[in-house]
Each structure stands twice: as structure tokens, then as C-alpha cells.
Design an enzyme around this catalytic site. Structure first.
Site, PDB file in Angstrom:
ATOM      1  CG  ASP A 183       7.506  -2.919 -18.426  1.00  0.00           C
ATOM      2  OD1 ASP A 183       7.156  -2.055 -19.255  1.00  0.00           O
ATOM      3  OD2 ASP A 183       8.670  -3.349 -18.339  1.00  0.00           O
ATOM      4  CG  ASP A 223       6.522   1.549 -21.659  1.00  0.00           C
ATOM      5  OD1 ASP A 223       7.006   2.251 -20.750  1.00  0.00           O
ATOM      6  OD2 ASP A 223       7.224   0.854 -22.418  1.00  0.00           O
ATOM      7  CD  GLU A 224       8.610   1.384 -16.525  1.00  0.00           C
ATOM      8  OE1 GLU A 224       8.724   0.480 -15.668  1.00  0.00           O
ATOM      9  OE2 GLU A 224       9.562   1.817 -17.188  1.00  0.00           O
TER      10      GLU A 224
END
Length: 365
Positions: free
Chosen positions: A10, A113-114
Site C-alpha cells: 500500500d 496505489d495498492e
């Protein structure tokens, strides 16, 4: 059978971190990245913010005007979606290189973003080696992109996802099978990934406060209240059990646009006009990549900043703007019949994407 090892990566306050990287003078300041509507200078909502801003109570999703009141000295920046996406693409390529080779999906990007990655073969099921892999990932991302991430490592997706939040920012947390109860059971049941506020409220009404409380409840009782599928899942999740595989499918990607109305309104003509423009942008993007879609989603955000979403799944993939407008219009009619609070923002999104194979008639839908 080899012990499963899953990592969840993350990126830390991703959009704001990129802005800090591009302008190091921002690092000691409160940075707020906003989805601006264009109505006025700070009309819109907070997309993300750095940890300095969070110390003032600023959070994702709140109106930018409220964030300004919480910290008038904060730096407010507009979202630069294309730029952030290009950074994300490079990071995801780094992460893919650490996923297990061989058969089956071992990488799953779940947002810009993860991502999850499987490292069972690479580590031989050894969580000490998995920690080293995690540190290598952090080192490579820092060296190549000058950004930090938080990593959770566990025996499945559920545990690794929850572990990545344990030491943010720039942390790494390993939860081996032997550590499951010590990690999970003290947590408030609302912290269990997959439990929303409604379910958490029902559980607390039953006297279930911690994950341990949930794990110790009889599954029959849970099934009687939540249904067979949900009740069984709750019991398993509280025990750290999750056998869901990583999946990376062409159809998992979505393409969409969202925009702010000129004024808060329930006027169908005004809203439909915006939907037509958004649909045109979506179709243009699909055409440029020769993609068709099967799922249509319309999102509305009202003047109280509450968000509502409805989706329709078509019988087969299409690539027609006419179909997109027809289905979006039907969903809009449902929203208008159910809502009395004026709409502020409207979005159109398509999913179930695949390469075009021909187009059938509108009347087939």
C-alpha cells in the site's frame, strides 16, 4: 503442502507523496490533493492528504472548503490523474517482478496505489524470507521512485491487507500463522477487512465487540442472522481463514469519468446532458484501445456529499455510445425517483472490459 505467503503493498498517501517528491519544499507542510469541481477555487472534495494535514483532522472525502477551515495554511493542489497513473504503472511493474512465476495468478492490482502479490514459491513458505522480500520491494521503490510504501505479509489476502495498515507510514508487518490470534483477536470487529459499518453495528448489538468475540460465536447463530454465505465468512475471517486466490483479469479494469454539475440540481435535462458528455469521453477512451464493455455504473454525489452507485450488467459486451447512454439514462431515472436531495456530481463508469469482437444491435439489450 507449501505454506502460502501473500504480500499486500500500500503506497503511503500516494498522490500527496508524489507532489512532495516533485516539490520537496512541501514535505514539512500540510498537503491536500483535491478533486476540484471548477465552481469555485476550493469547490470539491479531498482525494488524499499527507500526514501533516491529517494531524489537523483533514481526511479523504471531506469537502475541500472544510479542510481549508481546519488548516488555512495548508497547500491545496488539484489531482493530476494521468501523472499519478504513470507513476503507478512503473511501481506495479516493480511489484510484478517479485510475484511468483509459474502457473496461476500471483499478482492482483486492486487500485492505483495498492496490490497483492503471492510469494509462496519465492520464499518457500518462509515468513523470514518474505520479510526480506518486503524490504527489497521497499528499497527498490524508494530508489527508483523516491516514494515509500507500507507492506503487510500474511498467509492470505485478508491478513496481509490488515497487516499493511499496522505500521503506516513506511512500515512492514509480518503475521505468520502462529501469530494470527495475537494479531487479530484484540482488534475491534469493525477493523476486520470486509466488515462495513452496518455489519459492525449489528455485531455490536449482539455483544460482539472484538474479533475474538466473533471467533468464539457459534457459526449457526451467525448464519441465522447474516445468512449462510455471510455468516460462514464472518466466522472464518475472525479465525484468520481466507482461501481467496489472487486474480488479475482483463475484465477487472474499469474506465470512467466523473464531473460536477454547474449547480446542484435534480433537473433531468441538465444531468442527462452531463452524462452524455461523460459517456462520450468514456467511449472515446474505449475506442482508442479497441475495448468493449459489459457493466455500466452510474454514480451520483448529492449536495450533502453522500455517494450512491448503481450498476447494470448487460447480456454480452458492447462498445456503443447509444447503449451506454440508454442504460445510464435508465439508472438515472431510478436515482431521480428515489432521491429528493439535489445532485452535485455525476459519474459514468464501464467495466467487464475486453477486446472488441463485433457489435450487435441496440435491440439485443
Amino acid at each position: 503442502m507449501m505454506q502460502r505467503v501473500v504480500l499486500h503493498i500500500d503506497m503511503d498517501y500516494f498522490f500527496a507523496a508524489i507532489e512532495e517528491r516533485e516539490n520537496p519544499e512541501l514535505r514539512e507542510k500540510a498537503v491536500v490533493v483535491c478533486m476540484l469541481s471548477g465552481r469555485s477555487e476550493l469547490s470539491g472534495s479531498v482525494s488524499t492528504c499527507n500526514y501533516v494535514a491529517r494531524e489537523f483532522g483533514i481526511r479523504s472525502g471531506m469537502p475541500c472548503s472544510r479542510a481549508k477551515k481546519l488548516n488555512p495554511e495548508a497547500v491545496f493542489l488539484p489531482v493530476r490523474k494521468d501523472f499519478y497513473t504513470s507513476v503507478s504503472d512503473r511501481i506495479m511493474e516493480i511489484l510484478r517482478s517479485y510475484a511468483d512465476p509459474g502457473n496461476g495468478d500471483s499478482f492482483e492490482q486492486i487500485s492505483v496505489d495498492e496490490a497483492f502479490l503471492e510469494s509462496s514459491e519465492r520464499t518457500g513458505g518462509d515468513f523470514r524470507l518474505a520479510f526480506e522480500v518486503g524490504m527489497q520491494i521497499k528499497k527498490e521503490i524508494k530508489e527508483k521512485e523516491n516514494l515509500t510504501c507500507s507492506i503487510g505479509i500474511g498467509p492470505n489476502k485478508l491478513i496481509s491487507k490488515m497487516a499493511s495498515s499496522a505500521k503506516k507510514p513506511d512500515g512492514i508487518t509480518v503475521v505468520s500463522p502462529q501469530d494470527l490470534e495475537a494479531f487479530l483477536w484484540p482488534l475491534n470487529v469493525s477493523k476486520l477487512w470486509g466488515i462495513g459499518s452496518v455489519t459492525a453495528g449489528k455485531l455490536q448489538e449482539m455483544g460482539i465487540v472484538t474479533v475474538k468475540d466473533l471467533a468464539e460465536r457459534d457459526v449457526i447463530e451467525l448464519i441465522s442472522i447474516f445468512g449462510k454465505s455471510r455468516g460462514t465468512w464472518l466466522k472464518q475471517a475472525a479465525s484468520g481463514i481466507d482461501d481467496s486466490p489472487l486474480k488479475e483479469r482483463d475484465g477487472s479494469e474499469q474506465i470512467g469519468r466523473i464531473a460536477t454539475l454547474p449547480e446542484d440540481s435534480l433537473d433531468k435535462k441538465l444531468i442527462s446532458s452531463l452524462i452524455e458528455r461523460l459517456a462520450g469521453d468514456v467511449i472515446e477512451k474505449l475506442d482508442s484501445r479497441e475495448l468493449s464493455f459489459r457493466i455500466v455504473t452510474v454514480t451520483v454525489i448529492n449536495s450533502n456529499f453522500r455517494m450512491y452507485t448503481k450498476s447494470r450488467t448487460l447480456s454480452h459486451p458492447v462498445s456503443s455510445k447509444e447503449v451506454l447512454l440508454q442504460v445510464s439514462g435508465e439508472i438515472l431515472d431510478e436515482f431521480l425517483s428515489e432521491n429528493r436531495t439535489e445532485f452535485r456530481r455525476v459519474g459514468v463508469r464501464v467495466g467487464g472490459l475486453q477486446k472488441k469482437k463485433g457489435q450487435k444491435s441496440l435491440f439485443d439489450y
